[in-house]
Design a protein around this motif. Structure first.
Motif, PDB file in Angstrom:
ATOM      1  N   SER A  17      -2.740  11.480  78.305  1.00 41.14           N
ATOM      2  CA  SER A  17      -2.043  10.451  79.076  1.00 41.14           C
ATOM      3  C   SER A  17      -2.414   9.121  78.408  1.00 41.14           C
ATOM      4  N   SER A  30      -1.917   1.737  90.077  1.00 40.49           N
ATOM      5  CA  SER A  30      -0.799   2.498  89.499  1.00 40.49           C
ATOM      6  C   SER A  30      -0.949   3.999  89.729  1.00 40.49           C
ATOM      7  N   PRO A  80       6.084   6.051  79.626  1.00 36.96           N
ATOM      8  CA  PRO A  80       5.339   4.891  80.145  1.00 36.96           C
ATOM      9  C   PRO A  80       6.060   4.237  81.320  1.00 36.96           C
ATOM     10  N   ASN A  81       6.207   4.970  82.384  1.00 37.75           N
ATOM     11  CA  ASN A  81       7.042   4.524  83.506  1.00 37.75           C
ATOM     12  C   ASN A  81       6.266   3.991  84.697  1.00 37.75           C
ATOM     13  N   ARG A  82       4.970   4.198  84.714  1.00 35.47           N
ATOM     14  CA  ARG A  82       4.173   3.704  85.845  1.00 35.47           C
ATOM     15  C   ARG A  82       3.461   2.449  85.369  1.00 35.47           C
ATOM     16  N   GLY A  97       0.608   7.764  88.026  1.00 36.03           N
ATOM     17  CA  GLY A  97       0.579   8.285  86.661  1.00 36.03           C
ATOM     18  C   GLY A  97      -0.541   9.292  86.480  1.00 36.03           C
ATOM     19  N   CYS A 147       4.631  11.308  90.617  1.00 35.11           N
ATOM     20  CA  CYS A 147       4.074  10.535  89.507  1.00 35.11           C
ATOM     21  C   CYS A 147       2.724  11.075  89.062  1.00 35.11           C
ATOM     22  N   MET A 148       2.218  12.082  89.766  1.00 34.41           N
ATOM     23  CA  MET A 148       0.870  12.588  89.456  1.00 34.41           C
ATOM     24  C   MET A 148       0.760  14.035  89.941  1.00 34.41           C
ATOM     25  N   SER A 172       9.135   9.237  93.788  1.00 33.51           N
ATOM     26  CA  SER A 172       9.724   8.635  92.597  1.00 33.51           C
ATOM     27  C   SER A 172      11.122   9.188  92.317  1.00 33.51           C
ATOM     28  N   ILE A 204       1.355   3.033  82.282  1.00 31.82           N
ATOM     29  CA  ILE A 204       0.585   4.275  82.431  1.00 31.82           C
ATOM     30  C   ILE A 204       1.595   5.422  82.354  1.00 31.82           C
ATOM     31  N   THR A 205       1.280   6.445  81.615  1.00 33.47           N
ATOM     32  CA  THR A 205       2.276   7.517  81.485  1.00 33.47           C
ATOM     33  C   THR A 205       2.360   8.391  82.737  1.00 33.47           C
ATOM     34  N   ASP A 206       3.581   8.904  82.951  1.00 34.42           N
ATOM     35  CA  ASP A 206       3.851   9.800  84.078  1.00 34.42           C
ATOM     36  C   ASP A 206       3.689  11.252  83.615  1.00 34.42           C
TER      37      ASP A 206
END
Ligand code: SF4
Lengths: 94, 568
Positions: free
Chosen positions: B151, B86, B177-179, B88, B291-292, B300, B170-172
């Motif tokens: 996170s 993932s 909590p989209n990832r 995030g 996303c990170m 994304s 996993i938070t973005d």
């Protein structure tokens, strides 16, 4: 004799300026000749995407001729009336 | 770097130094290393089964796309090894706290554990009020109680209820909590540990210090240049993974109506161009988001409804295929809504899409009925009998409902490439120790005839090895379209960071090491080469419009990794 062929562009329209176009060709024109014609019309940038440095089709683009992905051998094929050419930006996957 | 180990049975927290052999790797290889010595008959939902989160060796650096997180465990869905990967913020924050991995053993019987990792201390807390909350409400509550400086790794009701389609959120960068480490039922593994959420503090101060700063900077510059200058990356940035839809449709491989057709009449309504148009016309979303930290691709998106309010983000290709064309839905708003429900309940959109396709074939619902599909997903969240049947994944749903066309490999739902139309990816589904996994080695971007069998075994093997290596380095697979042809550039980063002299073949060796280990795990768990195949219908039913079947024999797929099986 003339024939018509429709070219559709997918995610390539920013280079070609259009999503599709109809082109009139002399009967007997090969697929390779058509692709060169497209490069002539839309510029070198399309050429770089279309051909790898050794001249093989499919560098960053995937070209489909009547549903089949175009490889080097297919460049000699003659285009017939109502043939379909779809050109896609080669995607990365999802 | 350290490994943080939490034993919930004992209530113990300890730190261990990272073993020297993992200096230049991590991620998928590191999660595997904690699983290899476990007994073959380990119950994946027992307290003895560990759940591991690991970063790659470049996490914390500024290298683009280097903060992927590997979640690893024994899959309750496949019964084999699982690494679910993932994006995030978690990997970045773990690295800033000095951790390469977080290992959780044991279980809290009350199912309401919150683990909070701070720079100085790890807190094990119970929060009864968080139970059964959907991921979005949960994150809201966490923000209220703890603030925004974390996170978060979390599960929804699906994971708490042990559904095999459940994933881990996993938070973005926005704290949503989209990832997802979506695949293989790892949400149920986290649920079986009684852990609802893990908060990773953003206050870590550990800096990434490359051994040779100058060399690292130039290696990084070169790596980023290759990515930036690739014209395909530009397309990915603008249109996201949804850019894949039209070409897969052209290949006749877009799963449609429970994998009974390879082209979808509504493909242009769910593809990247249309999505881009709606996002930009409506406002309130964005077609391009990262996303990170540090990602220069930013593939994304955030998809808004007609009122300009965010529905969900990102909508990915796999979701468009499985919750879109596979269910005969050509409306992005409907797909976005189903995607939101899955995220909130903590479900894998791929597994759910496969399961709903099977349910449709069984006559429980009609193709294209987005409202009814939404209601079935809600049933999964409510843990009703019907919800459990469908939420246990396509394989079990097929068994209960008596459906023959069930798109799975090693009991895991097949992602959005019909294996008859993209045969290399079909080989990957059949042979990967992960089962049918979209992250195990896609082949669709290679310039080959995807509907023909020639060369597909080799292509799949190559892609599986490189993907396994990228997963072990914590690098995002979307780099591969640009950096794939330059393995030396990724190796140069590692060498400069850690003072090593790995050759350009390091990636291949690393990939082989990962897969050999995973095969060994699976062998202990009872898998044999005979399991490396697809369901019968892919070999027999011709896929319209090109009448393709999957014509690589079971012997061919079964022997793809013969050498690695011997080595392991
Ligand atoms: S390319 Fe996409 S998935 Fe990969 S790190 Fe960037 S935003 Fe995340």
């Amino acid at each position: 004799m003339k024939i018509n062929v429709r070219i559709k562009y997918f995610l390539v329209h920013e280079i070609t300026g259009k999503k599709s176009e109809d082109i009139e060709l002399e009967a007997g024109t090969t697929l390779g000749e058509l692709l060169q014609e497209l490069v002539k019309r839309h510029g070198k940038e399309l050429g770089k995407l279309m051909f790898s440095p050794d001249g093989k089709p499919g560098n960053h683009l995937r070209i489909f001729f009547n549903g089949r992905m175009v490889d080097e051998e297919m460049l000699e094929q003659e285009i017939e009336e109502d043939s379909e050419v779809n050109i896609f930006m080669a995607i990365i996957g999802g | 770097m350290k490994i943080l180990q939490i034993d919930l049975d004992q209530g113990e927290v300890k730190e261990e130094k990272l073993a020297a052999e993992f200096k230049t790797s991590g991620g998928r290889l590191l999660t595997l290393s904690f699983l290899l010595d476990l007994p073959g008959d380990l119950d994946p939902l027992s307290s003895e089964a560990p759940l591991i989160f690991a970063t790659g060796p470049l996490a914390g650096s500024g290298v683009t796309c280097s903060h992927r997180l590997s979640a690893g465990g024994k899959s309750p869905l496949t019964g084999g090894i699982k690494e679910s990967n993932s994006g995030g913020m978690v990997a970045y924050h773990l690295a800033r706290l000095g951790y390469r991995a977080l290992l959780i053993k044991g279980a809290n019987q009350d199912g309401d554990m919150v683990i909070r990792v701070e720079p100085e201390k790890v807190h094990l807390e119970r929060r009864e009020k968080y139970r059964e909350l959907g991921n979005y409400d949960l994150l809201e509550e966490i923000r209220k109680e703890y603030g925004a400086d974390y996170s978060v790794i979390s599960i929804g009701p699906a994971g708490e209820n042990g559904l095999l389609s459940s994933g881990i959120a996993i938070t973005d960068p926005l704290g949503l909590p989209n990832r997802f480490a979506a695949r293989g039922g790892l949400g149920a593994v986290m649920g079986s540990k009684g852990v609802k959420a893990i908060l990773i503090s953003a206050k870590g101060k550990q800096r990434f210090e490359p051994q040779s700063k100058g060399e690292f900077q130039s290696a990084q510059k070169e790596f980023n240049r290759i990515v930036r200058e690739n014209p395909r990356i530009e397309v990915l940035q603008k249109y996201g993974t949804a850019s894949t839809v039209s070409m897969v449709n052209q290949l006749g491989a877009l799963p449609t109506r429970n994998f009974s057709q390879g082209t979808f009449a509504g493909a242009e309504k769910i593809d990247g161009e249309h999505m881009y148009k709606l996002i930009t016309q409506r406002g309130g979303g964005t077609p391009t988001e990262s996303c990170m930290p540090g990602c220069i691709i930013q593939c994304s998106n955030v998809f808004p409804g007609p009122d300009g309010k965010r529905i969900v983000g990102p909508i990915e290709y796999e979701t468009l295929g499985l919750l879109g064309s596979n269910l005969d839905i050509d409306c992005l708003d409907t797909i976005a809504h189903l995607n939101y429900l899955c995220n909130d309940l903590g479900l894998d959109t791929i597994e759910v899409g496969c399961s709903l396709g099977v349910a449709t074939e069984a006559g429980l619902v009609s193709y294209g009925d987005g409202k009814a599909y939404g209601e079935l997903i809600e049933e999964m969240g409510k843990n009703t009998v019907l919800g459990r049947v469908l939420g246990q994944g396509a394989f079990l749903a097929g068994q209960v409902l008596g459906v023959k066309r069930v798109p799975v490999a090693k009991r895991q739902g097949i992602s959005a490439y019909d294996p008859r139309g993209v045969k290399g990816t079909g080989v990957t589904y059949a042979t990967s120790p992960m089962g049918a996994d979209h992250t195990a080695g896609l082949t669709v971007f290679a310039p080959v005839e995807h509907g023909k069998k020639d060369g597909q075994l080799e292509l799949s093997r190559r892609m599986q090895l490189v993907r396994a290596a990228y997963d072990a380095l914590g690098l995002c697979a979307f780099l591969l379209g640009a950096t794939g042809p330059h393995p030396d550039k990724a190796v140069a980063l590692i060498n400069a960071a850690y003072g090593k002299e790995h050759g350009a073949d390091y990636l291949e060796k690393l990939g082989a090491q990962v897969i050999a280990g995973e095969l060994k795990f699976n062998e202990k768990a009872g898998f044999t080469p005979a399991n490396d195949c697809l369901p019968e219908f892919f070999y027999k039913e011709k896929l319209p419009p090109y009448d393709l079947t999957f014509d690589l024999s079971r012997e061919e797929t079964g022997s793809l990794f013969e050498d690695l099986r011997k080595d392991s």
